[in-house]
Design a protein around this motif. Structure first.
Motif, PDB file in Angstrom:
ATOM      1  N   TYR A  39      10.377  -2.051  11.725  1.00  0.00           N
ATOM      2  CA  TYR A  39       9.095  -1.543  12.221  1.00  0.00           C
ATOM      3  C   TYR A  39       8.714  -2.201  13.538  1.00  0.00           C
ATOM      4  CZ  TYR A  39       6.634  -5.800  10.563  1.00  0.00           C
ATOM      5  OH  TYR A  39       6.196  -7.088  10.372  1.00  0.00           O
ATOM      6  N   ASN A  40       7.829  -1.541  14.266  1.00  0.00           N
ATOM      7  CA  ASN A  40       7.323  -2.077  15.517  1.00  0.00           C
ATOM      8  C   ASN A  40       6.039  -2.857  15.222  1.00  0.00           C
ATOM      9  OD1 ASN A  40       5.731  -2.212  18.053  1.00  0.00           O
ATOM     10  ND2 ASN A  40       7.470  -1.074  18.895  1.00  0.00           N
ATOM     11  N   LYS A  41       6.125  -4.169  15.326  1.00  0.00           N
ATOM     12  CA  LYS A  41       5.001  -5.030  14.967  1.00  0.00           C
ATOM     13  C   LYS A  41       3.787  -4.778  15.859  1.00  0.00           C
ATOM     14  CE  LYS A  41       7.584  -8.775  15.286  1.00  0.00           C
ATOM     15  NZ  LYS A  41       7.995 -10.198  15.259  1.00  0.00           N
ATOM     16  N   ARG A  42       4.039  -4.468  17.118  1.00  0.00           N
ATOM     17  CA  ARG A  42       2.935  -4.223  18.040  1.00  0.00           C
ATOM     18  C   ARG A  42       2.137  -2.989  17.626  1.00  0.00           C
ATOM     19  NH1 ARG A  42       3.718  -1.063  22.223  1.00  0.00           N
ATOM     20  NH2 ARG A  42       5.956  -1.505  22.197  1.00  0.00           N
ATOM     21  N   VAL A  43       2.832  -1.940  17.192  1.00  0.00           N
ATOM     22  CA  VAL A  43       2.151  -0.716  16.769  1.00  0.00           C
ATOM     23  C   VAL A  43       1.359  -0.955  15.495  1.00  0.00           C
ATOM     24  CG1 VAL A  43       2.498   1.649  15.930  1.00  0.00           C
ATOM     25  CG2 VAL A  43       3.816   0.806  17.885  1.00  0.00           C
ATOM     26  N   TRP A  44       1.959  -1.639  14.543  1.00  0.00           N
ATOM     27  CA  TRP A  44       1.248  -1.899  13.290  1.00  0.00           C
ATOM     28  C   TRP A  44      -0.005  -2.750  13.545  1.00  0.00           C
ATOM     29  CZ3 TRP A  44       2.468  -1.271   7.810  1.00  0.00           C
ATOM     30  CH2 TRP A  44       3.461  -0.299   7.598  1.00  0.00           C
TER      31      TRP A  44
END
Length: 438
Positions: free
Chosen positions: A155-160
């Protein structure tokens, strides 16, 4: 073949019972003993591999050069096969299937002694290595994986974080709620099925064991209904259905693109994919090429907890084995041992080492910090599960039924989730009664 690893295994295990009519081997010379003196090991060995990418970019040759510093009289030649399973299946009808090879899924576990030399007793090797039970027949080990893999969400941590999610979801309901937040607060597609590539959908089978942190999950597949209420596969399949049904995946699954999805997730256009630890290095490399921070790429466990803890199932990648017909078994065994113990292949792939005393890769430090429990499934019933899967035509290791599940969820086919999973369960339990009796 650039994709790794759970998907490759899924594709292979789906073929496990298709049959292999090779010449087999004899018990004479069936051991590939570890050599004591590297200077006395000689011969040219052919190593078959599915890693066409590492052959093309010279990585395999660099490994061989390092190996030759220890074993100067052994020449290593690589044959990288694009359609590994299909090509090796054909070659195993002869004695010419390399000196070292990845064990193809087409070979029944009970037939390992016919095709591969023993690496030693499980009692001894299991003290040093993980995963020995996956290739053990009659107390002898016939293959060794150079890395361990674990399913999970890339997953993309920045998006979450932009969606206001700071903690891993602990239940499927929380996971769905988090994806809805991503959809509402960011421009990212919350989840990407990779439907068109097909093989990523097979990875959902490896939810098995994680939901209830059960080392006996494979045995339960062989003895019950995998889609009964509360069963691991039903929990996983229901989550996939809900993701698609609630409009949290791509608009048109038929147009997905696996290679493109790496950069898209790295850039934050996509938020999440269910894959495995093998994918982390590929997505981080994609981030570097795209000029974004590779540390944005994270990895999280399936959203379920047992006794307040997440759980991850660790298993082997393709297992390397020695051809029982090899004229250079000592050299072949030397390569397997060196590649597993000394090559750094595990570190290069940010993977879990098969060595029991090795630490987890740094990329999984969040797992350590969160106290995620790692387990290895008991594979004793693994061969029977694949037999039932074949005779029931359920296809838990193939993408077909989950493509139908996605189609059901997006309204492209009729029916209900309960009816769909119920039919699979009926086929499976009926096959349990007859599997192996004909």
């Amino acid at each position: 073949m650039n994709r790794r690893t759970l998907a490759a295994l899924a594709a292979g295990t789906a073929l496990l019972l298709a049959g292999c009519t090779g010449t087999g081997g004899s018990t004479k010379g069936a051991d590939a003993k570890a050599p004591d003196d590297p200077s006395k090991v000689t011969g040219t060995i052919t190593v078959l591999t599915q890693r066409t990418d590492l052959k093309q970019d010279g990585t395999l040759d660099r490994y061989a050069a390092e190996f030759n510093k220890v074993y100067p009289k052994v020449k290593v030649e690589f044959q990288a096969l694009t359609d590994y399973e299909a090509e090796v299946k054909i070659r195993m009808n002869t004695e010419n299937y390399g000196d070292v090879l990845m064990i193809p899924g087409v070979v029944k576990k009970s037939d390992y002694p016919k095709f591969f030399a023993s690496l030693g007793s499980q009692a001894e090797l299991s003290k040093k290595y993980r995963f020995t039970g996956f290739t053990t027949v009659g107390g002898r080990v016939y293959g060794q994986s150079p890395i361990g893999v674990m399913p999970g969400f890339v997953y993309n941590k920045r998006v979450w974080k932009a969606a206001g999610v700071g903690q891993w979801p602990t239940s499927p309901a929380e996971f769905i709620a988090d994806l809805k937040a991503i959809k509402a607060k960011t421009g990212a597609t919350p989840y990407y099925t990779n439907y068109a590539a097909q093989w990523p959908l097979s990875s959902w089978t490896f939810v098995n064991g994680s939901v209830h942190c059960d080392t006996g999950a494979t045995t339960k597949l062989a003895e019950g209904d995998p889609w009964a209420q509360g069963a691991d596969l039903r929990v996983g399949d229901t989550l996939l259905y809900d993701i698609v049904h609630d409009g949290l995946a791509e608009n048109d699954p038929t147009t997905t693109n696996w290679e493109a999805s790496k950069a898209q997730l790295a850039k934050g256009k996509l938020a999440t994919q269910w894959l495995g630890t093998w994918a982390i290095v590929q997505f981080r490399d994609a981030a570097k090429k795209a000029g974004v921070d590779p540390d944005d790429i994270g990895f999280m466990p399936f959203p379920a907890q047992t006794d307040g803890r997440f759980c991850g199932t660790v298993g082997p990648d393709y297992n390397q084995a020695v051809n029982i017909h090899s004229q250079h078994k000592a050299a072949a065994r030397a390569w397997i041992d060196w590649f597993t113990d000394k090559s750094g292949y595990d570190k290069d792939n940010l993977a879990i080492s098969p060595l029991r005393n090795a630490p987890l890769p740094a990329v999984l430090k969040p797992y350590e910090d969160a106290g995620v429990k790692l387990i290895e499934l008991d594979d004793t019933a693994g061969a029977r599960v694949k037999l039932i899967d074949s005779e029931s035509e359920a296809g838990i290791y193939a993408p077909d039924y989950r493509q139908k599940l996605v189609d059901l969820a997006r309204g492209a086919r009729g029916g209900t989730l309960d009816g769909f999973l119920g039919d699979l369960g009926k086929k499976w339990t009926a096959a349990e009664k007859t599997a192996g009796t004909s």
